[in-house]
Design an enzyme around this catalytic site. Structure first.
Site, short mmCIF file in Angstrom:
data_model
loop_
_atom_site.label_atom_id
_atom_site.label_comp_id
_atom_site.label_asym_id
_atom_site.label_seq_id
_atom_site.Cartn_x
_atom_site.Cartn_y
_atom_site.Cartn_z
N SER A 142 0.81 -1.23 0.00
CA SER A 142 0.00 0.00 0.00
C SER A 142 0.84 1.27 0.00
CB SER A 142 -0.93 0.00 1.21
OG SER A 142 -0.18 -0.08 2.41
N GLN A 145 6.91 -0.01 -3.12
CA GLN A 145 7.24 -1.26 -3.79
C GLN A 145 8.74 -1.51 -3.71
OE1 GLN A 145 5.22 -0.22 -7.40
NE2 GLN A 145 7.10 0.23 -8.52
N ASP A 295 4.71 -5.06 13.17
CA ASP A 295 4.07 -5.59 11.96
C ASP A 295 4.79 -6.86 11.48
OD1 ASP A 295 2.27 -5.68 9.85
OD2 ASP A 295 3.44 -4.33 8.58
#
Length: 572
Positions: A142, A145, A295
């Site tokens: 999101s 990249q 995360d």
């Protein structure tokens, strides 16, 4: 700030953002209608289910619809969905289950734009930096990249490039969210516990940290420093010469995603050993260093061919205060000992309950939810199960989830999901409890030693059974060695800090007008196999060498109190 542009803002500043858009309402209007129409249609569909008596029938469908809606609205709302997936106090269970599946995979943006960002930010051409660069991204998410490349100096690297115009999109969304929070908060039947705008601000702060790649590089180096002496954990190096706010160049990690069990086994690795590294390092982050990876999804954790586990992507990190770390240790200890009254107090200390909460009716509810947690397979009773059951308690009792703990919960639930994917029968308590027990018994800090005393004494009485349990649990940790631990314990007893414990141990050995020789004998039987005579002699000599005159003077009066052991033995 009059000339402020959203793209120039380095840190989240709600006042500056509001000031910019307040005088440019036409910029916010189109996005406002897009978001409003999407949610209005979703709410209408929910109401239509009620009118048609199809709520139960369409629960799964509506949950999927919400996930799709957030994905379509873009990066900010994908991150909102991920954050909400850890908030059982805000989201009902059926939506929670769907949001946990939320993936932030998006189509990659154009290579030409990515290359332009790289060359602009690094102020040199691609050919001046790389001898090779993958023609297309190897991953797209999101916020950015990733390309695989090789520097002119030969090092293989991962090149992370941020999506274009990300800051203006995020600042506009955050402005509208904060504006909506101010209007909606009084009407929402949510157990927030505090101002809804504070939650938006916490989210905004974390999102701005995540899109600052220089901040991510610093996080990686801090994380690497914490694990510098751990041969099982790998953190990629950062190449600062080729890093900016929007471009991050770091060491390429060759490995397998933790969910790729087939490749892990083909490489001759034991998936369960990798799980243990993940669980133990996760506990170290929370309870030792206080700096944790928030995360740890499967795309951010890799099993390396040499048996190490590698962490990547350090955009979402958080720091715990010392008092929070101590309260977490307390909570784990009280959970292990099934002290639900003390556990309820821990929830107050950690911010899950306000100080004025009457905890009496909450204690039996905690016992119901957590009573079977100890010793169960992670697949049968786990963090997610606890989270789901807590979501029921949230509506009956005044629980709230502090913003910082939303990240901790996310981290724990995600790591547990990885453990389940590798081994359905993996017992997470068999790793976590020995680790906590070892940490308490070795007591490297005054805070941990105080925690140990809190465990060993209850209502002024020494809890022999708890000490036995702690030692028995700690012995299942391969890093636990009873002899150095006993040596540290004796050194502590001889110190000024150990005066209280010396007095309490004498009382414990003689309380209830009897000698507690049976308890001491049980402890000896528990550890005697680990204590070889030659090692015992070595430690004794070391202790005598280290023992100062002051230490000897301090302990000698107490030693007289123990002289009855010899007499007692001779009388038997």
């Amino acid at each position: 700030m009059g000339q402020y542009q959203p793209a120039q803002l380095k840190r989240y500043n709600p006042e500056a953002i509001a000031r910019y858009y307040r005088y440019r309402p036409w910029l916010a209007l189109g996005r406002f209608f897009q978001i409003s129409w999407s949610f209005a249609k979703f709410i209408f569909d929910l109401k239509w289910d009620e009118w048609q008596n199809q709520v139960e029938e369409n629960r799964g469908k509506r949950a999927t619809q919400l996930r799709t809606l957030l994905t379509r609205l873009g990066p900010t709302f994908i991150k909102v969905g991920q954050a909400l997936s850890t908030r059982p106090d805000l989201i009902r269970k059926d939506f929670l289950d769907e949001l946990i599946k939320l993936q932030d995979q998006l189509p990659p943006f154009d290579n030409a734009i990515a290359y332009q960002i790289i060359e602009t930010d690094l102020d040199r051409s691609i050919s001046e930096i790389f001898s090779e660069l993958s023609p297309t991204p190897v991953a797209a998410a999101s916020l950015g990249q990733v390309y695989r490349g090789r520097l002119l100096t030969g090092e293989e690297v991962a090149l992370k490039v941020q999506r274009p115009h990300l800051r203006p999109v995020i600042t506009l969304d955050l402005y509208l969210m904060r504006w909506a929070a101010g209007w909606l908060a009084p009407w929402l039947p949510l157990n927030l516990g505090h101002d809804l705008t504070l939650i938006v601000d916490e989210f905004g702060n974390k999102l701005f940290e995540e899109i600052d790649y220089i901040n991510e590089g610093r996080n990686a180096e801090k994380f690497a420093n914490n694990f510098r002496n751990d041969p099982q954990v790998k953190v990629p190096s950062i190449y600062w010469r080729f890093t900016s706010n929007r471009v991050l160049t770091l060491e390429w990690i060759n490995g397998f995603k933790l969910t790729d069990t087939q490749s892990i086994r083909q490489a001759g690795l034991d998936p369960e050993a990798i799980i243990r590294i993940g669980v133990t390092s996760g506990l170290q982050q929370l309870l030792e260093y206080g700096f944790f990876h928030a995360d740890p999804h499967p795309g951010n954790l890799f099993a390396m061919p040499d048996g190490r586990m590698a962490y990547i992507d350090f955009g979402m990190m958080d720091q715990l205060e010392e008092s929070t770390k101590e309260s977490l240790v307390d909570a784990i200890v009280h959970l292990v000992n099934k002290d639900y009254t003390d556990l309820a107090t821990d929830f107050v200390n950690l911010g899950f309950l306000t100080p004025d909460t009457n905890i009496c009716p909450i204690i039996p509810a905690l016992e119901t939810v957590l009573g079977n947690a100890i010793g169960q397979n992670v697949g049968d009773f786990n963090f997610k199960t606890i989270t789901d059951q807590f979501s029921e308690l949230m509506y009956e009792y005044p629980f709230r989830v502090p913003a910082k703990f939303a990240l901790i919960i996310r981290s724990l639930v995600t790591q547990e999901g990885i453990a389940l994917s590798l081994n359905r029968n993996f017992k997470i308590v068999e790793v976590s409890h020995p680790y906590v027990a070892r940490r308490l018994l070795t007591g490297e800090s005054p805070q941990l030693r105080r925690r140990l005393l809190n465990v060993l004494f209850k209502d002024g009485k020494f809890q022999w059974e708890r000490l036995e349990n702690l030692i028995a649990i700690a012995r299942t940790d391969e890093n636990f060695d009873v002899l150095p631990t006993a040596q540290m314990g004796l050194q502590y007893l001889l110190s000024d800090e150990g005066k209280f414990l010396r007095r309490q141990l004498v009382l414990a050995l003689t309380e209830d007008d009897r000698l507690h020789t049976q308890e001491v004998q049980r402890l000896w039987l528990l550890v005697k196999d680990d204590i070889k005579p030659d090692r015992l002699l070595s430690v004794a000599i070391s202790l005598l060498t280290d023992l100062s005159k002051e230490g000897a003077a301090a302990i000698l009066p107490k030693a007289a109190s123990f002289s009855f052991f010899g007499d007692d033995k001779s009388r038997q």
